[in-house]
Design a protein around this motif. Sequence first.
Motif, mmCIF file in Angstrom:
data_model
loop_
_atom_site.group_PDB
_atom_site.id
_atom_site.type_symbol
_atom_site.label_atom_id
_atom_site.label_comp_id
_atom_site.label_asym_id
_atom_site.label_seq_id
_atom_site.Cartn_x
_atom_site.Cartn_y
_atom_site.Cartn_z
ATOM 1 N N SER A 248 -1.854 11.392 -5.065
ATOM 2 C CA SER A 248 -2.507 11.882 -3.852
ATOM 3 C C SER A 248 -3.397 13.067 -4.147
ATOM 4 N N LYS B 262 -8.235 13.052 -2.402
ATOM 5 C CA LYS B 262 -8.355 12.826 -0.964
ATOM 6 C C LYS B 262 -9.252 13.891 -0.401
ATOM 7 N N THR C 239 -11.692 3.026 1.376
ATOM 8 C CA THR C 239 -10.932 4.168 0.860
ATOM 9 C C THR C 239 -10.867 4.248 -0.665
#
Lengths: 214, 499
Positions: free
Chosen positions: A210, A213, B244
Amino acid sequence: MTSWMDMILVLLILPGFVMLGSSRLQACLGALALQGFLMGVLPLVSAESPITARLALLAAATVALKGVTLPKLLEKAMRRAEVRHEVEPFIGFGASILVGIAALAGSFWVSTRLPLPGSTEPSLAVAIALFNIFVGFTLLVTRKVALNQVVGYLVLESGIYIFGMSLALELPLMVELGILLDVFVAVFVMGIMIFHISRAFDHIDTDRLSTLKE
Amino acid sequence: MLLAIILTPFISGIAAFLIRATGARRALLVGGALVHFALVAAAWVVRPAPAVGGWLALDEAGLLFLSITTLLFTAAAVYAISFLKRSERGHSHSSLIIHHSSLNEEADDELFTNAPEAVLIGCLFFFLGTMSVVCASQHLGLLWVAVEATTLASAPLIYFHRHARSLEAAWKYLLICSIGIALALLGNFLIAVATLGTGGHEMPLHMNALIASAKLFSQPWLKAAFIFLLVGYGTKMGLAPLHTWLPDAHSESPSMVSALLSGALLNCAFLGILRARQILCAAGLGEFTNGLLIGLGLLSMAFAAVFILAQADYKRLLAYSSVEHMGILAIGVGVGGIGTFGALFHAVNHSLTKAMLFLVAGNILALYQTKSVTAVRGLSRRLPVTAALWLAGFFAITGAPPFGTFTSELTILRGAFAQGNMLVGIAYLALLGLIFVAMATVVLRMAQGTSEHNESAPEPWLSIVPPAVLGALVLMLGVYLPKALADVLNGAARLIGGM
């Protein structure tokens, strides 16, 4: 031969529930192998005409790939990455089974609403295909371990493949083998990457992926 | 000859894995690219005959996208030589000029190892080969196999730098695109359902057979099929909200790979959607596709505008700009009429411009060692030629005259108004304006200002010439549209149901 086909189709419900309800990756991979094996047999029993060389080749390729090679490959990745269990999925294992039951009921309901053109009876194959697609998506969305996401992708792909088979669609052999080859290479590359993920992050929990982002 | 176009990259790719000598492998990269380019150029003079029983054939749309692909690949191959030389030296060099930035936290700029060069060059060739198959494919099943194969060939390219972030990007790319493309397979099967009990069944999923008997197909199933194909190939094309994977993959891969992903791969996925639209138009369902395309197109532009505003990473900025331009392509095809021509022309312009920008961004990244826009200052002093190209690229990508992008964006706007889509035209114009302002603040700040070092750095010509040539082509297209290209664009627009 249709009774055989129905039996295989009904058996194809089983692996989905094993995958939804089990935290042990080994069990998931076993279910995946069973599913692959059933998928290979399906075109043989669904054929109305005698079994042609084309069908036999396709069945052999499917069993060899989806029933044996891919599960073995993922098992190897699992060993090298040293993971055994799913960790804290977004939806628990008991709840996942409930989702599976709802998905199964929903799939049968949808298949009664969508008879294929040219036939009035709802197709069992369509229901099973939809169920597997649902299970695949559930695994993809709720599981955190990279390996389980690959399993989810394979179940999704198998569901779509069952749908194709229910049409008794005579795709050219080259295309069928191409699809199998693509799936094989995809899982092969994913298997390598699982190993790299486990090394880079000390874990194959994709929750840790993650950094990128907004 | 068509077979030669497709086999050249695959053979070169296998050779790249077998050759041991670095110099020979690099020569092969440029040589293979030039042979492919020459073969495709020859296809403009004499259109190649269909091969493999009509499965492979080059129509105008295929030829157009194949030409873009081979042109970008040649530019990327030449650029790759300078990139590889740079990354050879990089290990001793880059540790001296690390700029720590707020964007890239700890361990970000640590030295990374690169994948072996053979993997990079081999996979580049396989990537080119699979994209060539996509462009030439006349069978929906084969098209699907080829599109999925492009994902597999390019995933190792994204992971070239072998650090945690490129791994994350490659994983997301592989998983999201594979799932998307699996849905496109379902779309293909739904088309097969629609053909049940009609003449299309003898040659299932073959474009000619499908178009010939499209009128007989079951319309609800065709509509469902189009939705799945749009979602499936749209994921790969980077249409919001399915985009995405795109910013991560484009920002983490080596710059010439980003250029190919953005300029060539997205187009190939777009071709998949256009093929589906060809069938629906033949079945008289063109209207149905228009609304979906326009909706997704505007949504993509809006998403891109939001993320371009206050973007802190210049490669992600370019990636979101690709989302925007894919939206523009979808809108152009959706409004129909002259807009279709505009969309195809815009695909050419966008590919050339975006590839140029990514290559230039690679030069900036090589010197500054950071992708943070706040850490890059005084570009015009340190890398004068690169800075000039960066600014030119910015004006081109935002559609400023006299670049080709201006002409094509204007054509799409005219198409929207001509077809009575006033609201679409106005929203499109407003979003273009917003994105222009948002990009200008970022790009201009990078070019100006002073950095701690003010001496200019060397700019090897191999890293300058490819983007400069691409930029010059966009400029030329703004002023003069060659008749051969106009003919192909018109032919392709007719094919996919415009005009």
